[in-house]
Write a protein that holds these residues in place. Structure first.
Motif, PDB file in Angstrom:
ATOM      1  N   VAL A 114      10.520 -13.926 -54.561  1.00 57.75           N
ATOM      2  CA  VAL A 114      10.736 -14.941 -53.530  1.00 57.75           C
ATOM      3  C   VAL A 114      11.363 -16.167 -54.194  1.00 57.75           C
ATOM      4  CG1 VAL A 114       9.690 -16.230 -51.650  1.00 57.75           C
ATOM      5  CG2 VAL A 114       8.653 -14.079 -52.398  1.00 57.75           C
ATOM      6  N   PRO A 115      12.629 -16.471 -53.900  1.00 57.02           N
ATOM      7  CA  PRO A 115      13.298 -17.601 -54.553  1.00 57.02           C
ATOM      8  C   PRO A 115      12.633 -18.936 -54.216  1.00 57.02           C
ATOM      9  CG  PRO A 115      14.876 -16.148 -53.458  1.00 57.02           C
ATOM     10  CD  PRO A 115      13.519 -15.746 -52.988  1.00 57.02           C
ATOM     11  N   GLU A 135      -2.575  -4.478 -51.059  1.00 60.59           N
ATOM     12  CA  GLU A 135      -3.010  -5.486 -52.033  1.00 60.59           C
ATOM     13  C   GLU A 135      -1.765  -6.184 -52.555  1.00 60.59           C
ATOM     14  OE1 GLU A 135      -3.408  -5.056 -56.652  1.00 60.59           O
ATOM     15  OE2 GLU A 135      -5.078  -4.034 -55.667  1.00 60.59           O
ATOM     16  N   TRP A 136      -1.775  -7.498 -52.573  1.00 58.26           N
ATOM     17  CA  TRP A 136      -0.659  -8.207 -53.202  1.00 58.26           C
ATOM     18  C   TRP A 136      -1.179  -9.414 -53.961  1.00 58.26           C
ATOM     19  CZ3 TRP A 136       0.119 -13.270 -51.890  1.00 58.26           C
ATOM     20  CH2 TRP A 136      -0.277 -13.702 -50.625  1.00 58.26           C
ATOM     21  N   VAL A 137      -0.452  -9.755 -55.022  1.00 54.00           N
ATOM     22  CA  VAL A 137      -0.827 -10.882 -55.864  1.00 54.00           C
ATOM     23  C   VAL A 137       0.447 -11.501 -56.428  1.00 54.00           C
ATOM     24  CG1 VAL A 137      -1.106  -9.420 -57.912  1.00 54.00           C
ATOM     25  CG2 VAL A 137      -2.274 -11.629 -57.811  1.00 54.00           C
ATOM     26  N   THR A 138       0.462 -12.816 -56.552  1.00 52.90           N
ATOM     27  CA  THR A 138       1.619 -13.498 -57.125  1.00 52.90           C
ATOM     28  C   THR A 138       1.441 -13.653 -58.627  1.00 52.90           C
ATOM     29  OG1 THR A 138       0.712 -15.738 -56.886  1.00 52.90           O
ATOM     30  CG2 THR A 138       1.880 -14.811 -54.988  1.00 52.90           C
ATOM     31  N   ASN A 139       2.554 -13.852 -59.316  1.00 51.70           N
ATOM     32  CA  ASN A 139       2.470 -14.093 -60.756  1.00 51.70           C
ATOM     33  C   ASN A 139       2.064 -15.529 -61.056  1.00 51.70           C
ATOM     34  OD1 ASN A 139       4.953 -15.176 -59.845  1.00 51.70           O
ATOM     35  ND2 ASN A 139       5.844 -15.011 -61.890  1.00 51.70           N
ATOM     36  N   LYS A 140       2.274 -16.416 -60.087  1.00 53.38           N
ATOM     37  CA  LYS A 140       1.875 -17.814 -60.258  1.00 53.38           C
ATOM     38  C   LYS A 140       1.966 -18.509 -58.909  1.00 53.38           C
ATOM     39  CE  LYS A 140       6.596 -18.941 -61.700  1.00 53.38           C
ATOM     40  NZ  LYS A 140       7.451 -19.499 -62.765  1.00 53.38           N
ATOM     41  N   GLY A 141       1.087 -19.418 -58.686  1.00 50.84           N
ATOM     42  CA  GLY A 141       1.182 -20.259 -57.510  1.00 50.84           C
ATOM     43  C   GLY A 141       0.747 -19.600 -56.213  1.00 50.84           C
ATOM     44  N   VAL A 142       0.919 -20.359 -55.150  1.00 54.06           N
ATOM     45  CA  VAL A 142       0.476 -19.979 -53.812  1.00 54.06           C
ATOM     46  C   VAL A 142       1.682 -19.908 -52.886  1.00 54.06           C
ATOM     47  CG1 VAL A 142      -0.848 -20.782 -51.806  1.00 54.06           C
ATOM     48  CG2 VAL A 142      -1.837 -20.941 -54.099  1.00 54.06           C
ATOM     49  N   LEU A 143       1.686 -18.914 -52.012  1.00 56.18           N
ATOM     50  CA  LEU A 143       2.738 -18.755 -51.015  1.00 56.18           C
ATOM     51  C   LEU A 143       2.146 -18.891 -49.616  1.00 56.18           C
ATOM     52  CD1 LEU A 143       4.596 -15.579 -52.358  1.00 56.18           C
ATOM     53  CD2 LEU A 143       5.394 -17.940 -52.530  1.00 56.18           C
ATOM     54  N   TYR A 144       2.981 -19.336 -48.687  1.00 57.93           N
ATOM     55  CA  TYR A 144       2.619 -19.177 -47.279  1.00 57.93           C
ATOM     56  C   TYR A 144       3.027 -17.762 -46.884  1.00 57.93           C
ATOM     57  CZ  TYR A 144       3.134 -19.109 -42.243  1.00 57.93           C
ATOM     58  OH  TYR A 144       3.050 -18.745 -40.928  1.00 57.93           O
ATOM     59  N   PHE A 145       2.158 -17.067 -46.157  1.00 59.69           N
ATOM     60  CA  PHE A 145       2.528 -15.730 -45.710  1.00 59.69           C
ATOM     61  C   PHE A 145       2.064 -15.513 -44.276  1.00 59.69           C
ATOM     62  CE2 PHE A 145      -1.847 -14.900 -46.764  1.00 59.69           C
ATOM     63  CZ  PHE A 145      -2.231 -13.882 -45.901  1.00 59.69           C
ATOM     64  N   ASP A 146       2.784 -14.646 -43.604  1.00 58.48           N
ATOM     65  CA  ASP A 146       2.424 -14.222 -42.255  1.00 58.48           C
ATOM     66  C   ASP A 146       2.526 -12.700 -42.219  1.00 58.48           C
ATOM     67  OD1 ASP A 146       2.128 -15.206 -39.217  1.00 58.48           O
ATOM     68  OD2 ASP A 146       3.436 -13.459 -39.278  1.00 58.48           O
ATOM     69  N   ARG A 184       7.670  -1.903 -36.968  1.00 58.11           N
ATOM     70  CA  ARG A 184       7.799  -2.427 -38.325  1.00 58.11           C
ATOM     71  C   ARG A 184       6.705  -3.468 -38.547  1.00 58.11           C
ATOM     72  NH1 ARG A 184      12.329  -5.461 -38.900  1.00 58.11           N
ATOM     73  NH2 ARG A 184      12.555  -5.000 -41.130  1.00 58.11           N
ATOM     74  N   HIS A 185       5.946  -3.259 -39.606  1.00 58.22           N
ATOM     75  CA  HIS A 185       4.827  -4.149 -39.916  1.00 58.22           C
ATOM     76  C   HIS A 185       4.964  -4.596 -41.372  1.00 58.22           C
ATOM     77  CE1 HIS A 185       2.703  -2.679 -36.252  1.00 58.22           C
ATOM     78  NE2 HIS A 185       3.330  -1.552 -36.560  1.00 58.22           N
ATOM     79  N   GLY A 186       4.640  -5.852 -41.629  1.00 55.50           N
ATOM     80  CA  GLY A 186       4.752  -6.313 -43.007  1.00 55.50           C
ATOM     81  C   GLY A 186       4.544  -7.802 -43.150  1.00 55.50           C
ATOM     82  N   TRP A 187       5.102  -8.337 -44.214  1.00 53.38           N
ATOM     83  CA  TRP A 187       4.792  -9.694 -44.651  1.00 53.38           C
ATOM     84  C   TRP A 187       6.038 -10.572 -44.693  1.00 53.38           C
ATOM     85  CZ3 TRP A 187       3.234  -5.117 -46.504  1.00 53.38           C
ATOM     86  CH2 TRP A 187       1.858  -4.856 -46.525  1.00 53.38           C
ATOM     87  N   TYR A 188       5.867 -11.781 -44.223  1.00 54.93           N
ATOM     88  CA  TYR A 188       6.859 -12.827 -44.449  1.00 54.93           C
ATOM     89  C   TYR A 188       6.264 -13.780 -45.475  1.00 54.93           C
ATOM     90  CZ  TYR A 188       9.501 -17.139 -43.832  1.00 54.93           C
ATOM     91  OH  TYR A 188      10.241 -18.275 -44.058  1.00 54.93           O
ATOM     92  N   PHE A 189       6.957 -13.951 -46.600  1.00 54.11           N
ATOM     93  CA  PHE A 189       6.507 -14.844 -47.664  1.00 54.11           C
ATOM     94  C   PHE A 189       7.420 -16.070 -47.706  1.00 54.11           C
ATOM     95  CE2 PHE A 189       5.144 -10.630 -49.253  1.00 54.11           C
ATOM     96  CZ  PHE A 189       3.789 -10.874 -49.413  1.00 54.11           C
ATOM     97  N   LYS A 190       6.820 -17.246 -47.762  1.00 58.65           N
ATOM     98  CA  LYS A 190       7.573 -18.494 -47.863  1.00 58.65           C
ATOM     99  C   LYS A 190       7.159 -19.212 -49.138  1.00 58.65           C
ATOM    100  CE  LYS A 190      10.070 -22.087 -46.576  1.00 58.65           C
ATOM    101  NZ  LYS A 190      11.538 -22.065 -46.497  1.00 58.65           N
ATOM    102  N   ASN A 191       8.134 -19.432 -50.007  1.00 58.60           N
ATOM    103  CA  ASN A 191       7.896 -20.104 -51.281  1.00 58.60           C
ATOM    104  C   ASN A 191       8.263 -21.576 -51.134  1.00 58.60           C
ATOM    105  OD1 ASN A 191       7.709 -20.980 -53.908  1.00 58.60           O
ATOM    106  ND2 ASN A 191       9.253 -19.581 -54.726  1.00 58.60           N
ATOM    107  N   LYS A 192       7.273 -22.442 -51.133  1.00 58.75           N
ATOM    108  CA  LYS A 192       7.507 -23.872 -50.961  1.00 58.75           C
ATOM    109  C   LYS A 192       7.516 -24.620 -52.290  1.00 58.75           C
ATOM    110  CE  LYS A 192       5.683 -24.005 -46.255  1.00 58.75           C
ATOM    111  NZ  LYS A 192       4.826 -24.722 -45.285  1.00 58.75           N
ATOM    112  N   THR A 193       7.634 -23.878 -53.395  1.00 60.81           N
ATOM    113  CA  THR A 193       7.691 -24.504 -54.710  1.00 60.81           C
ATOM    114  C   THR A 193       9.138 -24.555 -55.198  1.00 60.81           C
ATOM    115  OG1 THR A 193       7.486 -22.493 -56.065  1.00 60.81           O
ATOM    116  CG2 THR A 193       5.459 -23.423 -55.155  1.00 60.81           C
ATOM    117  N   ASP A 194       9.343 -25.148 -56.365  1.00 58.73           N
ATOM    118  CA  ASP A 194      10.686 -25.247 -56.939  1.00 58.73           C
ATOM    119  C   ASP A 194      10.939 -24.172 -57.991  1.00 58.73           C
ATOM    120  OD1 ASP A 194       8.941 -26.150 -58.839  1.00 58.73           O
ATOM    121  OD2 ASP A 194       9.978 -28.046 -59.233  1.00 58.73           O
TER     122      ASP A 194
END
Length: 213
Positions: A114-115, A135-146, A184-194
């Motif tokens: 996620v850019p 199961e999902w996990v990020t390598n760092k930080g927090v994302l908004y997801f739906d 279709r079912h799944g995830w929207y990830f929003k990266n609010k970091t830089d």
């Protein structure tokens, strides 16, 4: 017959033995037990004697912890933000009966990049009442997801209907999902970091990968 009378210890000897045992126990606790069991090494003896290597942190072996840049606050999420909204009609396809047979069981591991400052989706195809564990996990930080789904429609309208199942800010999530309709079912990830955030996703269940991905 000869009687054997074992020698009786004097009070001073008992006191000395008790004190010695207490001192020895305290030394062993500080030099061995604390470094090995709790990761605490006040004298440095745990490292020099190798006991510190026996300490295992609370995080399970092989499971990465989530790195963050420090505590952050996020705006509260509202019930009204879930789904496509009351003005978008619910398509009749959501009431279609479930199929007699579900998709074959499978499992996949997916890496989603996620850019910084961007959002993207990852979807799978699931039939009505199909079951999926994820199961999902990020390598760092927090994302908004739906986590949401879009029913399969013959003639979708201008404003496409979708139903949200879970929406939050997180860096890790697991769950079990029973599809309420085919689509279709799944995830929207929003990266609010830089910085780019990498999501490691594992899926297992009755589904097919989305050809649009």
């Amino acid at each position: 017959m000869t009687d054997i009378n074992p020698p009786l210890l004097e009070t001073k000897q008992i006191v000395k033995a008790t004190v010695f045992a207490l001192v020895l126990g305290s030394v062993l606790f500080v030099t061995a037990v604390l470094p090995a069991e709790y990761g605490i090494d006040p004298l440095g003896t745990g490292k020099s004697l190798g006991f510190s290597r026996l300490y295992l942190p609370d995080s399970p072996v092989g499971i990465a912890t989530i790195e963050t840049d420090g505590p952050k606050s996020y705006p509260p999420l509202k019930l009204e933000e879930l789904g496509s909204g009351p003005d978008v009609p619910i398509p009749r396809e959501v009431d279609n009966p479930a199929p007699a047979k579900q998709f074959e069981l499978r499992q996949d591991s997916v890496t989603i990049r996620v850019p910084a400052g961007k959002g993207l989706e990852y979807k799978i195809n699931v039939l009505k009442y199909g079951q999926v564990k994820y199961e999902w996990v990020t390598n760092k930080g927090v994302l908004y997801f739906d986590f949401h789904g879009e029913p399969k429609q013959a003639n979708p309208g201008k404003d496409e209907f979708f139903e949200s199942y879970t929406s939050a800010y997180s860096g890790n999530m697991i769950g079990t999902f029973l599809a309420p309709f085919e689509g279709r079912h799944g995830w929207y990830f929003k990266n609010k970091t830089d910085k780019e955030v990498v999501v490691s996703l594992r899926i297992r269940g009755e589904y097919k990968l989305d050809s649009k991905e």
